[in-house]
Design a protein around this motif. Structure first.
Motif, PDB file in Angstrom:
ATOM      1  N   PHE A  47     -49.523  31.827  22.503  1.00  0.00           N
ATOM      2  CA  PHE A  47     -50.104  30.928  23.487  1.00  0.00           C
ATOM      3  C   PHE A  47     -49.753  29.472  23.189  1.00  0.00           C
ATOM      4  O   PHE A  47     -49.382  28.708  24.090  1.00  0.00           O
ATOM      5  N   ASP A  48     -49.861  29.071  21.914  1.00  0.00           N
ATOM      6  CA  ASP A  48     -49.611  27.680  21.532  1.00  0.00           C
ATOM      7  C   ASP A  48     -48.205  27.231  21.915  1.00  0.00           C
ATOM      8  O   ASP A  48     -48.018  26.137  22.455  1.00  0.00           O
ATOM      9  N   LEU A  49     -47.207  28.056  21.619  1.00  0.00           N
ATOM     10  CA  LEU A  49     -45.824  27.684  21.891  1.00  0.00           C
ATOM     11  C   LEU A  49     -45.580  27.561  23.387  1.00  0.00           C
ATOM     12  O   LEU A  49     -44.923  26.620  23.845  1.00  0.00           O
ATOM     13  N   ALA A  50     -46.089  28.502  24.173  1.00  0.00           N
ATOM     14  CA  ALA A  50     -45.897  28.465  25.617  1.00  0.00           C
ATOM     15  C   ALA A  50     -46.525  27.217  26.225  1.00  0.00           C
ATOM     16  O   ALA A  50     -45.911  26.538  27.061  1.00  0.00           O
ATOM     17  N   VAL A  51     -47.736  26.879  25.796  1.00  0.00           N
ATOM     18  CA  VAL A  51     -48.409  25.691  26.310  1.00  0.00           C
ATOM     19  C   VAL A  51     -47.672  24.426  25.862  1.00  0.00           C
ATOM     20  O   VAL A  51     -47.481  23.494  26.654  1.00  0.00           O
ATOM     21  N   GLN A  52     -47.260  24.386  24.601  1.00  0.00           N
ATOM     22  CA  GLN A  52     -46.574  23.199  24.089  1.00  0.00           C
ATOM     23  C   GLN A  52     -45.291  22.917  24.855  1.00  0.00           C
ATOM     24  O   GLN A  52     -45.048  21.782  25.284  1.00  0.00           O
ATOM     25  N   MET A  53     -44.469  23.931  25.070  1.00  0.00           N
ATOM     26  CA  MET A  53     -43.195  23.702  25.735  1.00  0.00           C
ATOM     27  C   MET A  53     -43.382  23.369  27.211  1.00  0.00           C
ATOM     28  O   MET A  53     -42.649  22.549  27.771  1.00  0.00           O
ATOM     29  N   ASN A  54     -44.356  23.971  27.851  1.00  0.00           N
ATOM     30  CA  ASN A  54     -44.618  23.637  29.251  1.00  0.00           C
ATOM     31  C   ASN A  54     -45.189  22.235  29.385  1.00  0.00           C
ATOM     32  O   ASN A  54     -44.914  21.540  30.367  1.00  0.00           O
TER      33      ASN A  54
END
Length: 219
Positions: free
Chosen positions: A107-114
């Protein structure tokens, strides 16, 4: 972390230092039109993306250093026993093969990149058609990594787009919660289980958990 003085164990930061050095080395390979390590402020939060290339309609890259266990989990690698013959005594002989399923990023990576994607689109007026995470395998090439089916030292994984509306609401809520907590000098409500890795992030990776009511209240 903003309101308390705290200490960290330097040994626990070795892999973070490795990641920082990796980013610095990658900056030397930038070409005209490429952008890297720029901190942007969209009025809600700030963030510094790793690398942006104008190719393929605009591609945002993020570099992460993970253990082979985490990489295998993200890649959906599973092991299977396959019958390959029989021993002289008649007992079946198997070998382990690995299959790769759909990549499942945390979840963290997806939110960070978006979040970075939206900041680039808003602040720099540049298109972002693709988001890619380059996962560098920390223990790549070792027996432990290959035993998990992780045979490469790095992987490129496409990251999917999250709704702009959802991202705006999520980031604004987090920003408002932080500001309110700082103004009132109270710890904000605890985040959801998937955000704190089931409590693992709080227990193993938070240097100020001893001042956290939510963490200590669950002890």
């Amino acid at each position: 972390m903003l309101t308390h003085n705290y200490a960290i164990d330097p040994k626990s930061m070795m892999f973070a230092l490795l990641g920082t050095q990796t980013h610095a080395n990658l900056e030397h390979g930038m070409e005209e039109g490429d952008l890297g390590e720029q901190r942007l402020d969209d009025g809600v939060s700030t963030g510094a993306f790793d690398f942006y290339s104008p190719e393929n309609g605009g591609t945002l890259f993020d570099y992460k250093t993970y253990s082979s266990y985490v990489v295998g989990k993200y890649l959906g690698i599973k092991s299977h026993k396959v019958l390959v013959g029989h021993y002289k005594n008649g007992k079946p002989r198997y070998k382990t093969v690995y299959t790769q399923g759909n990549a499942r990023l945390d979840f963290d990576l997806a939110v960070q990149m978006n979040d970075y994607r939206m900041k680039i689109e808003k602040c720099l007026k540049l298109p972002v058609s693709h988001m890619v995470c380059e996962m560098i395998v920390r223990d790549g090439g070792t027996y432990m990594a290959t035993s998990r089916g992780v045979t490469e030292r790095a992987y490129l994984i496409e990251v999917g787009k999250i709704s702009d509306r959802w991202m705006e609401r999520y980031m604004k809520k987090k920003s408002e919660s932080l500001i309110k907590a700082l103004d009132s000098k109270t710890v904000p409500p605890p985040c959801k289980s998937h955000e704190c890795w089931g409590g693992n992030k709080c227990e193993k990776f938070c240097p100020v958990n001893k001042w956290c009511d939510a963490y200590n209240g669950g002890k």
